[in-house]
Enzyme design. Structure first.
Site, short mmCIF file in Angstrom:
data_model
loop_
_atom_site.label_atom_id
_atom_site.label_comp_id
_atom_site.label_asym_id
_atom_site.label_seq_id
_atom_site.Cartn_x
_atom_site.Cartn_y
_atom_site.Cartn_z
N ASP A 110 6.69 9.40 12.36
CA ASP A 110 7.23 10.13 13.50
C ASP A 110 7.27 11.63 13.23
O ASP A 110 8.03 12.07 12.37
CB ASP A 110 8.64 9.63 13.81
CG ASP A 110 9.28 10.39 14.98
OD1 ASP A 110 8.53 10.69 15.93
OD2 ASP A 110 10.46 10.68 14.91
N VAL A 133 -3.21 -31.75 -16.18
CA VAL A 133 -3.14 -30.45 -16.86
C VAL A 133 -4.49 -29.75 -16.83
O VAL A 133 -4.58 -28.52 -16.64
CB VAL A 133 -2.65 -30.63 -18.31
CG1 VAL A 133 -2.77 -29.32 -19.09
CG2 VAL A 133 -1.22 -31.13 -18.33
#
Length: 363
Positions: free
Chosen positions: A325, A278
Site C-alpha cells: 500500500d 523399511v
C-alpha cells in the site's frame, strides 16, 4: 476503552493523578505493579524439548519409528541404528535452525528497543521505553519513536507518521484541543499511538496506554491467537506420505500373509515384511528436505533476512505477487527527480546550470 481525546487537560490529570511535575517514583512503582511493563506480550514459546519432538510429527517418520522398534525387538541392531541416526539428525537440524532464528529475533528486539524522555518529579530524564507507565509525561520531538499511546497536552507543530496503524504514509498534523467523542482512530488528532514516528515539531504527551493496552497491542493480541498453517510443501509431503504409507503397509501385509501361507516361521515372516517396509520408505526424504531448506535459510541470512521456521523458506519461494500500500511500504518514502523539463528541453538533474536563470528556480 476510555475516550481520552474528548477530555480536557485538567480532567486527564485528575484521571491519572498526575501534575505538571509528572509522577513521583512511588506512584510509578504502584502503577507498574498494576499495569506491568510497557512491552508487547508474545505467545508462549515452545521449549527446546517440544521443538525437538515436533520434528517427528510426520507420518513417514512415525512409520520409520515403528519399523525401527520392530527391528530392535527382533534383534536387527544395524537397521535400528541406521534409521535412528537418520531421524535424529533430521530433528537436530530443524531444532538448531529454530533456536538460531529465535536468538536472532531476540537480538533485533534488543537493538531496536527505543528510549523515552520522561518528566518525573519535575526532572526530565531518559528511560527505557519498557519502564513507562500510564500517567507519565513524555517529551516528543522530531525523530522520536512513539512508544506508548498518549494524549497531547502541549503541541508545537507536531507531525506524526502513523502508517503502521492507518496505512497512510503522509504525515498527520496534530492538535492539543479536545475532540468529539465518536471519532475513528485516524481522526483523533490530539492522540499519538505506539509504533508511530515523529517527523516534525515537538509536544508534551500524557501516556494513556502501555503494552498490550495500546492500539498496536490489540493487533499483537490478535496475532498471538493466529494458528500456524501448513505450507504448500508440507501439504504435498503429507499427501505423499499418506499414499505411500497405505501402499507400503498394504504390500507388507500381503507379503506377510504369503509368507505365513508358505509355512514360514512367524518371526521370519514379520522381519521380512518389516524389511520390505523399511526398504520401500525413503528414510532420507525428510532429511534431504530439511537440509535443502537449511541451505535456503542460510542464503536468506546473507541477504539480512531471518527465517524463523525452515518450512517458511519454501513458502517464500511460492510467492509470485506482493501487494503493498502506497509509497513508504517498500521504499524509503522518498522521491527523487529523474528528469527535468524546462524551457522546452529535457535535462538530467546534473545538467542544470546555475548560470541559467530558469535553472536556478529548480536547483
Amino acid at each position: 476503552m476510555k475516550k481520552y481525546w474528548k477530555y480536557s487537560k485538567e480532567q486527564l490529570r485528575d484521571v491519572f493523578s498526575t501534575t505538571e511535575q509528572g509522577l513521583s517514583e512511588k506512584q510509578v512503582q504502584k502503577i507498574r505493579e498494576t499495569c506491568g511493563e510497557n512491552i508487547l506480550e508474545e505467545g508462549k514459546r515452545p521449549g527446546l524439548l517440544k521443538v525437538f519432538l515436533s520434528q517427528f510429527a510426520d507420518l513417514l517418520i512415525v512409520i520409520l519409528l515403528i519399523a525401527a522398534l520392530i527391528s530392535m525387538c527382533s534383534g536387527n541392531v544395524e537397521s535400528t541404528i541406521v534409521i535412528a541416526v537418520v531421524l535424529v539428525m533430521n530433528a537436530v537440524l530443524g531444532t538448531v535452525q529454530h533456536q538460531k532464528a529465535e536468538k536472532s529475533l531476540d537480538s533485533l528486539k534488543n537493538l531496536s528497543a527505543p528510549c523515552a524522555k520522561v518528566i518525573r518529579e519535575g526532572k526530565k530524564k531518559e528511560i527505557p521505553s519498557r519502564e513507562l507507565v500510564p500517567g507519565d509525561l513524555v517529551e516528543l520531538e522530531a525523530g522520536d519513536m512513539v512508544v506508548a499511546d498518549g494524549r497531547i497536552l502541549d503541541n508545537y507543530s507536531l507531525q506524526v507518521n502513523e502508517s503502521a496503524l492507518t496505512g497512510e504514509s503522509t504525515n498527520v498534523e496534530k492538535t492539543q484541543g479536545s475532540l468529539p467523542e465518536d471519532l475513528p482512530l485516524a481522526d483523533r488528532r490530539n492522540m499519538v499511538y505506539s509504533g508511530s514516528l515523529v517527523t516534525y515539531g515537538r509536544a508534551q504527551v500524557l501516556v494513556t496506554g502501555t503494552g498490550m493496552h495500546t492500539e498496536i497491542g490489540k493487533i499483537a493480541g490478535m496475532m498471538n491467537d493466529i494458528r500456524d498453517r501448513k505450507t504448500p510443501l508440507q501439504v504435498s509431503l503429507d499427501q505423499f506420505s499418506r499414499k505411500l504409507a497405505v501402499l507400503v503397509m498394504g504390500i507388507s501385509a500381503v507379503v506377510l500373509g504369503l509368507c505365513l501361507y508358505r509355512k514360514m516361521p512367524l518371526l521370519d515372516a514379520l522381519m521380512f515384511a518389516v524389511a520390505l517396509a523399511v526398504a520401500a520408505i525413503p528414510e532420507a526424504l525428510s532429511s534431504i528436505v530439511t537440509i535443502v531448506q537449511a541451505m535456503g535459510t542460510q542464503k536468506m541470512v546473507k541477504e539480512n533476512a531471518i527465517v524463523r521456521k525452515l518450512k517458511a523458506v519454501e513458502s517464500l519461494g511460492c510467492v509470485s505477487v506482493i501487494c503493498s500500500d502506497k509509497t513508504g511500504t517498500l521504499t524509503q518514502n522518498k522521491m527523487t527527480v529523474q528528469k527535468v523539463y524546462v524551457d522546452d528541453r529535457e535535462y538530467l538533474p546534473e545538467q542544470l546550470s546555475m548560470e541559467e536563470q530558469l535553472h536556478r528556480y529548480l536547483v
